[in-house]
Design a protein around this motif. Structure first.
Motif, PDB file in Angstrom:
ATOM      1  N   VAL A  27      -8.104  -0.887 -16.869  1.00  0.00           N
ATOM      2  CA  VAL A  27      -6.835  -1.574 -16.658  1.00  0.00           C
ATOM      3  C   VAL A  27      -6.442  -2.310 -17.935  1.00  0.00           C
ATOM      4  N   CYS A  83       1.331  -2.942 -16.845  1.00  0.00           N
ATOM      5  CA  CYS A  83      -0.032  -3.051 -16.355  1.00  0.00           C
ATOM      6  C   CYS A  83      -0.420  -1.747 -15.671  1.00  0.00           C
ATOM      7  N   GLY A  84      -1.608  -1.281 -15.936  1.00  0.00           N
ATOM      8  CA  GLY A  84      -2.085  -0.065 -15.285  1.00  0.00           C
ATOM      9  C   GLY A  84      -3.290   0.482 -16.003  1.00  0.00           C
ATOM     10  N   ARG A  85      -3.676   1.679 -15.613  1.00  0.00           N
ATOM     11  CA  ARG A  85      -4.835   2.305 -16.258  1.00  0.00           C
ATOM     12  C   ARG A  85      -4.391   3.092 -17.473  1.00  0.00           C
ATOM     13  N   ASP A 103      -0.829   4.407 -16.691  1.00  0.00           N
ATOM     14  CA  ASP A 103      -0.542   4.897 -15.350  1.00  0.00           C
ATOM     15  C   ASP A 103      -0.366   3.689 -14.440  1.00  0.00           C
ATOM     16  N   SER A 104       0.894   3.328 -14.140  1.00  0.00           N
ATOM     17  CA  SER A 104       1.112   2.129 -13.330  1.00  0.00           C
ATOM     18  C   SER A 104       1.614   2.519 -11.945  1.00  0.00           C
ATOM     19  N   GLN A 105       1.477   1.562 -11.020  1.00  0.00           N
ATOM     20  CA  GLN A 105       1.917   1.814  -9.647  1.00  0.00           C
ATOM     21  C   GLN A 105       3.236   1.116  -9.430  1.00  0.00           C
ATOM     22  N   GLN A 106       4.314   1.680  -9.911  1.00  0.00           N
ATOM     23  CA  GLN A 106       5.589   1.021  -9.666  1.00  0.00           C
ATOM     24  C   GLN A 106       6.414   1.797  -8.670  1.00  0.00           C
ATOM     25  N   GLY A 205       3.372   6.398  -8.470  1.00  0.00           N
ATOM     26  CA  GLY A 205       1.987   6.759  -8.791  1.00  0.00           C
ATOM     27  C   GLY A 205       1.460   7.813  -7.827  1.00  0.00           C
TER      28      GLY A 205
ATOM     29  N   GLY B 145       6.413  -3.422 -12.648  1.00  0.00           N
ATOM     30  CA  GLY B 145       6.331  -2.528 -13.804  1.00  0.00           C
ATOM     31  C   GLY B 145       7.438  -2.753 -14.810  1.00  0.00           C
ATOM     32  N   TYR B 232      -6.023  -2.498  -9.126  1.00  0.00           N
ATOM     33  CA  TYR B 232      -6.074  -1.112  -9.600  1.00  0.00           C
ATOM     34  C   TYR B 232      -7.417  -0.450  -9.335  1.00  0.00           C
TER      35      TYR B 232
END
Lengths: 275, 235
Positions: A27, A83-85, A103-106, A205, B145, B232
Motif C-alpha cells: 500500500v 492510495c492503493g497497491r 490500484d485503488s478502490q474508487q 477495482g 481516490g 487494502y
C-alpha cells in the motif's frame, strides 16, 4: 523543544523516498516518493552526489518507464497521488522499465481513451446523443457511430437506452466522445443493449479484477447458470439470465465478491450449485 | 517540553480519560477511523478522536454548476453540518478553513471543470472538533481516490492559564484554556497548511505548540497508514 525537533527530523528521515521495486504490491499513500531502479544505484537515499554528465543520457539503456494512474512525475521524481497497491508490469521486451500504477478502490469513474463502458442515453439533440457514463460530464455519441448507420439509416436509440461503447476522445480538457464501432466499422459487440436484464454498479477495482484474463470468479459464475453479461469499465455491470430470479442471484453474487475471500466465494458457489 | 507532556499524560490517567493510543510520549486521545461506510458518496470516512466524532462524505470529480465552474481546476466545496440546528457563522468559518486546507493538497488541475464536494457531519463534539473534521475530510478524500499532493492532519493544542500545553483537548479543557490553537500539517514536509487560534499566547508559546503539533502529527500519519493498510489488506 530540542527533543521535539529531533523527533520531527527522525520522522522526516523515515519518510524518505523508497525504491519502487521494494514496495511493489504494497500500500502506498499520497505524497510518497518512489525511486525507479535506475535511480536506486545512482542517487540512492542520501547519495545525491554529482554524477558525470553523459552525452547520451536521453538514450534509455534500461527501457522506458510509464507512469500509470495514481502516479505523477515532478521533474525526475516519481510521486504517488492516490492510495492503493503499487503494481508493475514488465515491458514486452527486455528488462527494466515497464508500467507502474496504483490500484485503488474508487467508485467515481474518470473517462479514459479506449475504455469500454456502459452508458445511459439522457438526451437526443440533432445528430448526437448525450450519454451518462458516470463521469463528470456526459459523453457525446454521434448517430453515425453505429454499425451500418448512414444519414438515411438512423439507428433506433431512445432516451433511457443502455449503450455499450468505447471512448475515442477522453481527456481532462474536452468533452468525452463515444463510438459503438471499431476502426473497421464493425460493432464488435458494441451498440444498444437489449431489453430486460439488470444494471448495477460496483467499484472500479472489482471491475478490473473481473476483467483480468485469469479471473476465477467469472469462470465459476459461468458454470452456475447460462447468462449474458456486460462489464463497463465505469463500474457498471449488466446481467441477464433465463429468469428474473437467476438474474438477481447473479447480481448479488457479483456485488458480494467485493468483500469475499477466495475460500468464502468457493463455499457460496458450491452451495448454490447444490440447490 | 518533554516534561510538560509527561505531566499532561498523568493528569489524564487520573481523571479517567483514555490515555494516548501509543505509549506515554503521545498524549492524543484514542483514534478510530472507518472508511467506505456510506454507499452513495464516492468516498466516506468516520473519524473518532476520544468522544469527538465526525462523519465525512466526498463526491467527486463530479458535474459542476456553470456558475461555479473554474476552467483550469476543480471547484472544491466543503459543507459542515452541526449536530443540531442549521449551520451558522462558526460553521461557515470552519468550512472555509477546511476548504483552504484541502485546496492546498488536492491536485485540482488534473480534473478541470469538475466539482469535489466534501460534506462533514458532526456526530458528537467533545473538543478538538476542527482537528477531527480535518482528519475525517482527509480520510474521505483518500477513500474517494481524489489525487493529492500529500496527506494532511489536524492537531489542536490548548494552553492553560499556567502555560501548560495540552494536545487534543476535550471540550472542558478547551473552555478552561487561555488559548486554543489548531494546526493543519502535511505529511511530506510536515509544513503548516493552516492555523487558527483563539485567546492569548506569546510568540514562544506559538512555536512550542507548533513543534508539539508536528510531533503529534507523526502519530496521526502513522495511524492513517495503519488504517489504510488494513483496508487494502482485504483485497
Amino acid at each position: 523543544m530540542a527533543a521535539a525537533a529531533a523527533v520531527v527530523a527522525e520522522s522526516l528521515a523515515g519518510y524518505r523516498a523508497r525504491a519502487a521495486r521494494a514496495v511493489l504490491e504494497q500500500v502506498v499513500l499520497p505524497g510518497e516518493e518512489l525511486l525507479l531502479p535506475e535511480q536506486e544505484d545512482g542517487e540512492g537515499p542520501g547519495g545525491t552526489g554529482e554524477r558525470p554528465l553523459r552525452l547520451n543520457a536521453g538514450a534509455r539503456s534500461r527501457g522506458r518507464v510509464v507512469c500509470g494512474p495514481g502516479l505523477r512525475r515532478c521533474g525526475d521524481r516519481l510521486l504517488v497521488t492516490k492510495c492503493g497497491r503499487l503494481r508493475h508490469k514488465e515491458p514486452g521486451s527486455g528488462s527494466g522499465g515497464g508500467v507502474y500504477w496504483v490500484d485503488s478502490q474508487q467508485k467515481r469513474y474518470v473517462p479514459v481513451k479506449g475504455d469500454h463502458v456502459i452508458g445511459i442515453v439522457t438526451a437526443k439533440s440533432g445528430d448526437i446523443f448525450k450519454v451518462d457514463v458516470g463521469g463528470s460530464e456526459p459523453a457525446s455519441l454521434s448517430y453515425l457511430a453505429f454499425e451500418g448507420a448512414t444519414k438515411r439509416n438512423r439507428p433506433n436509440v431512445q432516451v433511457g437506452d443502455l449503450i455499450y461503447g468505447q471512448f475515442v476522445v477522453a481527456n481532462k480538457d474536452m468533452e468525452p466522445e463515444m463510438v459503438c464501432i471499431d476502426s473497421c466499422g464493425r460493432a464488435c459487440g458494441m451498440g444498444v443493449i437489449g431489453q430486460d436484464g439488470l444494471l448495477f454498479k460496483v467499484t472500479l477495482g472489482l471491475i478490473r479484477r473481473l476483467l483480468a484474463p485469469d479471473c476465477e470468479i467469472l469462470q465459476e459464475v459461468g458454470k452456475l447458470y447460462p447468462l449474458e453479461i456486460v462489464f463497463g469499465m465505469n463500474g457498471r455491470i449488466w446481467v441477464k439470465a433465463k429468469t428474473i430470479q437467476q438474474t438477481l442471484i447473479l447480481a448479488n453474487i457479483l456485488e458480494a465478491c467485493e468483500h469475499m475471500t477466495a475460500d468464502q466465494r468457493k463455499q457460496i458457489f458450491s452451495r448454490l450449485a447444490e440447490s | 517540553m518533554e516534561g510538560t507532556m509527561q505531566t499532561e499524560t498523568t493528569i489524564r490517567a487520573e481523571s479517567g480519560i483514555e490515555s494516548g493510543p501509543r505509549g506515554p510520549s503521545c498524549s492524543l486521545r484514542h483514534f478510530a477511523c472507518e472508511q467506505n461506510l456510506l454507499s452513495r458518496p464516492d468516498g466516506s470516512a468516520s473519524f473518532l478522536q476520544g468522544d469527538t466524532s465526525v462523519l465525512a462524505g466526498v463526491y467527486g470529480p463530479a458535474e459542476v454548476k456553470v456558475s461555479k465552474e473554474i476552467f483550469n481546476k476543480a471547484t472544491l466545496e466543503v459543507t459542515l453540518r452541526p449536530k443540531i440546528g442549521l449551520p451558522g457563522v462558526a460553521e461557515k468559518s470552519r468550512e472555509r478553513l477546511i476548504r483552504n486546507t484541502c485546496e492546498a493538497v488536492v491536485l485540482g488541475a488534473l480534473h478541470p471543470r469538475t466539482s469535489i464536494t466534501v460534506v462533514l457531519q458532526v456526530v458528537s463534539d467533545a473538543g478538538s472538533l476542527l482537528a477531527c473534521c480535518l482528519n475525517a475530510a482527509c480520510m474521505a478524500l483518500v477513500d474517494a481516490g481524489v489525487p493529492m499532493r500529500a496527506l494532511f492532519c489536524g492537531v489542536t493544542c490548548a494552553l492553560d492559564s499556567d502555560g501548560t500545553l495540552l494536545l487534543d483537548p476535550t471540550a472542558k479543557q478547551e473552555k478552561e484554556a487561555r488559548a486554543v490553537l489548531t494546526f493543519a500539517l502535511d505529511s511530506v514536509e510536515r509544513k503548516l497548511l493552516m492555523s487558527t487560534t483563539k485567546g492569548l499566547y506569546s510568540d514562544a508559546e506559538l512555536q512550542q505548540c507548533l513543534a508539539a503539533a508536528q510531533a503529534a502529527s507523526q502519530h496521526v500519519f502513522r495511524f492513517y497508514r495503519e488504517s489504510l493498510q488494513r483496508r487494502y489488506s482485504k483485497s
